[in-house]
Design a protein around this motif. Structure first.
Motif, PDB file in Angstrom:
ATOM      1  N   GLY A  61       0.787  -1.177  -0.162  1.00 48.82           N
ATOM      2  CA  GLY A  61       0.108  -0.032   0.044  1.00 48.82           C
ATOM      3  C   GLY A  61       0.771   1.297  -0.015  1.00 48.82           C
ATOM      4  N   ALA A  62       0.322   2.397  -0.610  1.00 51.54           N
ATOM      5  CA  ALA A  62       1.006   3.559  -0.519  1.00 51.54           C
ATOM      6  C   ALA A  62       0.649   4.270   0.639  1.00 51.54           C
ATOM      7  N   HIS A  63       1.727   4.744   1.354  1.00 56.35           N
ATOM      8  CA  HIS A  63       1.500   5.330   2.665  1.00 56.35           C
ATOM      9  C   HIS A  63       2.043   6.663   2.493  1.00 56.35           C
ATOM     10  N   VAL A  64       0.841   7.559   1.939  1.00 53.43           N
ATOM     11  CA  VAL A  64       0.898   8.778   1.539  1.00 53.43           C
ATOM     12  C   VAL A  64       0.927   9.921   2.705  1.00 53.43           C
ATOM     13  N   GLY A  65       1.456  10.827   2.833  1.00 49.57           N
ATOM     14  CA  GLY A  65       1.534  11.877   3.929  1.00 49.57           C
ATOM     15  C   GLY A  65       1.589  13.300   3.426  1.00 49.57           C
ATOM     16  N   ILE A  89      -1.256  12.434  -5.562  1.00 52.16           N
ATOM     17  CA  ILE A  89      -0.953  11.545  -6.997  1.00 52.16           C
ATOM     18  C   ILE A  89       0.488  11.377  -7.066  1.00 52.16           C
ATOM     19  N   TYR A  90       1.375  12.416  -6.928  1.00 47.93           N
ATOM     20  CA  TYR A  90       2.694  12.359  -7.008  1.00 47.93           C
ATOM     21  C   TYR A  90       3.269  11.123  -5.930  1.00 47.93           C
ATOM     22  N   GLN A  91       2.893  11.141  -4.825  1.00 50.46           N
ATOM     23  CA  GLN A  91       3.257   9.690  -4.288  1.00 50.46           C
ATOM     24  C   GLN A  91       3.143   8.575  -4.442  1.00 50.46           C
ATOM     25  N   ARG A 124     -12.985  18.412   3.568  1.00 50.27           N
ATOM     26  CA  ARG A 124     -12.405  19.027   2.515  1.00 50.27           C
ATOM     27  C   ARG A 124     -10.962  18.316   2.211  1.00 50.27           C
ATOM     28  N   GLN A 125     -10.247  18.077   2.956  1.00 56.12           N
ATOM     29  CA  GLN A 125      -9.031  17.261   2.911  1.00 56.12           C
ATOM     30  C   GLN A 125      -9.088  16.165   2.523  1.00 56.12           C
ATOM     31  N   GLY A 126     -10.348  15.405   2.986  1.00 57.06           N
ATOM     32  CA  GLY A 126     -10.602  13.791   2.673  1.00 57.06           C
ATOM     33  C   GLY A 126     -10.986  14.015   1.318  1.00 57.06           C
ATOM     34  N   ALA A 127     -11.884  14.894   0.757  1.00 58.20           N
ATOM     35  CA  ALA A 127     -12.154  14.926  -0.606  1.00 58.20           C
ATOM     36  C   ALA A 127     -10.905  14.788  -1.568  1.00 58.20           C
ATOM     37  N   ASP A 128      -9.865  15.706  -1.030  1.00 56.71           N
ATOM     38  CA  ASP A 128      -8.809  15.852  -1.887  1.00 56.71           C
ATOM     39  C   ASP A 128      -8.113  14.348  -2.207  1.00 56.71           C
ATOM     40  N   VAL A 129      -7.848  13.950  -0.893  1.00 55.16           N
ATOM     41  CA  VAL A 129      -7.217  12.534  -0.990  1.00 55.16           C
ATOM     42  C   VAL A 129      -8.096  11.602  -2.009  1.00 55.16           C
ATOM     43  N   ILE A 130      -9.483  11.630  -1.657  1.00 56.11           N
ATOM     44  CA  ILE A 130     -10.297  10.769  -2.429  1.00 56.11           C
ATOM     45  C   ILE A 130      -9.878  11.123  -4.085  1.00 56.11           C
ATOM     46  N   GLU A 131     -10.155  12.331  -4.249  1.00 50.47           N
ATOM     47  CA  GLU A 131      -9.973  12.883  -5.678  1.00 50.47           C
ATOM     48  C   GLU A 131      -8.458  12.259  -6.296  1.00 50.47           C
ATOM     49  N   ALA A 132      -7.612  12.458  -5.578  1.00 53.08           N
ATOM     50  CA  ALA A 132      -6.303  11.917  -5.964  1.00 53.08           C
ATOM     51  C   ALA A 132      -6.410  10.308  -6.350  1.00 53.08           C
ATOM     52  N   ARG A 134      -8.766   8.620  -6.943  1.00 49.17           N
ATOM     53  CA  ARG A 134      -9.625   8.020  -8.010  1.00 49.17           C
ATOM     54  C   ARG A 134      -8.800   8.268  -9.445  1.00 49.17           C
ATOM     55  N   ALA A 135      -8.130   9.659  -9.476  1.00 42.82           N
ATOM     56  CA  ALA A 135      -7.598   9.934 -10.578  1.00 42.82           C
ATOM     57  C   ALA A 135      -6.187   9.083 -11.000  1.00 42.82           C
ATOM     58  N   VAL A 136      -5.830   8.386 -10.043  1.00 37.68           N
ATOM     59  CA  VAL A 136      -4.776   7.405 -10.318  1.00 37.68           C
ATOM     60  C   VAL A 136      -5.240   6.272 -10.676  1.00 37.68           C
TER      61      VAL A 136
END
Length: 256
Positions: A61-65, A89-91, A124-132, A134-136
């Motif tokens: 799993g990707a442990h993004v932070g 997305i970058y991570q 808001r931050q949750g939605a950003d992580v979700i968007e990222a 889903r984009a990947v």
């Protein structure tokens, strides 16, 4: 037969500074949350950990932070949506490339530290992580805190979510984790950890710091790789679960 996944945060060493014992932990856990270089980890070390995980059949799993090497990703931050989406997305992309070279693949995403705790309740931050995510790859599973509003937020966005409990962390009565700055926030005794987690697997409950029992719907148990005696805690926990007929299975395989 009851079954559960064991996960640990790995790949966190940086240059000559060692963090945890990845090789030993990979012999015990079924899933590995690998640092992506923002809160911890360097490319060479991350690649070595991925290769070791691949050799053992451990799910990745990707442990993004947050972009916070100095604070180990545990300091609260408030990046803009553009920054957080881009950083996430970058991570994930960086880890995907390293995993490909190591002969494995990224199957899920688990936010790290302060980001993990923030998105549990910050829509808001949750939605950003979700968007990222889903984009990947919208097929990536999300590993999240059991009982947190973020779980339903991610599921409503179409992502598969697996909930986890923390073997070595104390819980408040509302299901949140006790702040690391407070005494007793981290549970160090392997026997106590094993007993707590067996109760979780068999009864679906855990005892909070005030003595109350709280219900947790968790399909994975996290053991922090940087906790003192973490390997011993993991060994005792795995042995305790096995002795009671609990099988250990990586959650990501059941989600494809």
């Amino acid at each position: 037969m009851a079954h559960i996944d064991l996960n640990s945060d790995l790949g966190e060493s940086f240059g000559p500074w060692r963090m945890g014992d990845d090789a030993a932990m990979l012999d015990i856990v079924t899933s590995a949350n690998i640092a992506c270089g923002f809160h911890a980890g360097d490319p060479a070390g991350i690649l070595a950990t991925l290769r070791a995980a691949a050799a053992r059949g451990v799910s990745i799993g990707a442990h993004v932070g947050y972009r916070d090497l100095v604070g180990f990703g545990r300091r609260n931050m408030n990046p803009s949506s553009a920054e957080l989406v881009g950083d996430t997305i970058y991570q994930i992309g960086a880890l995907q490339a390293l995993a490909h070279v190591a002969g494995t693949k990224v199957r899920y995403v688990k936010p790290h530290g302060a980001l993990y705790n923030t998105i549990a309740h910050d829509a808001r931050q949750g939605a950003d992580v979700i968007e990222a995510i889903r984009a990947v790859d919208p097929g990536l599973v999300v590993l999240a805190l059991a009982g947190a509003p973020f779980v339903e937020q991610a599921r409503s966005a179409g992502l598969a979510v697996v909930c986890e409990a923390f073997a070595d962390r104390a819980y408040n009565a509302d299901g949140s984790l006790v702040d690391r700055r407070l005494p007793g926030a981290v549970v160090h005794d392997p026997a106590e950890v094993a007993a707590r987690m067996l109760k979780l697997v068999t009864d679906g409950t855990i005892v909070a710091v005030d003595g109350s029992e709280i219900a947790l719907d968790a399909q994975s148990i996290c053991i922090h790789g940087d906790t003192p005696a973490s390997v011993e805690i993991a060994r005792v926990l795995r042995a305790k679960l096995a002795s009671q007929g609990v099988s250990l299975v990586p959650f990501a395989t059941s989600h494809g």
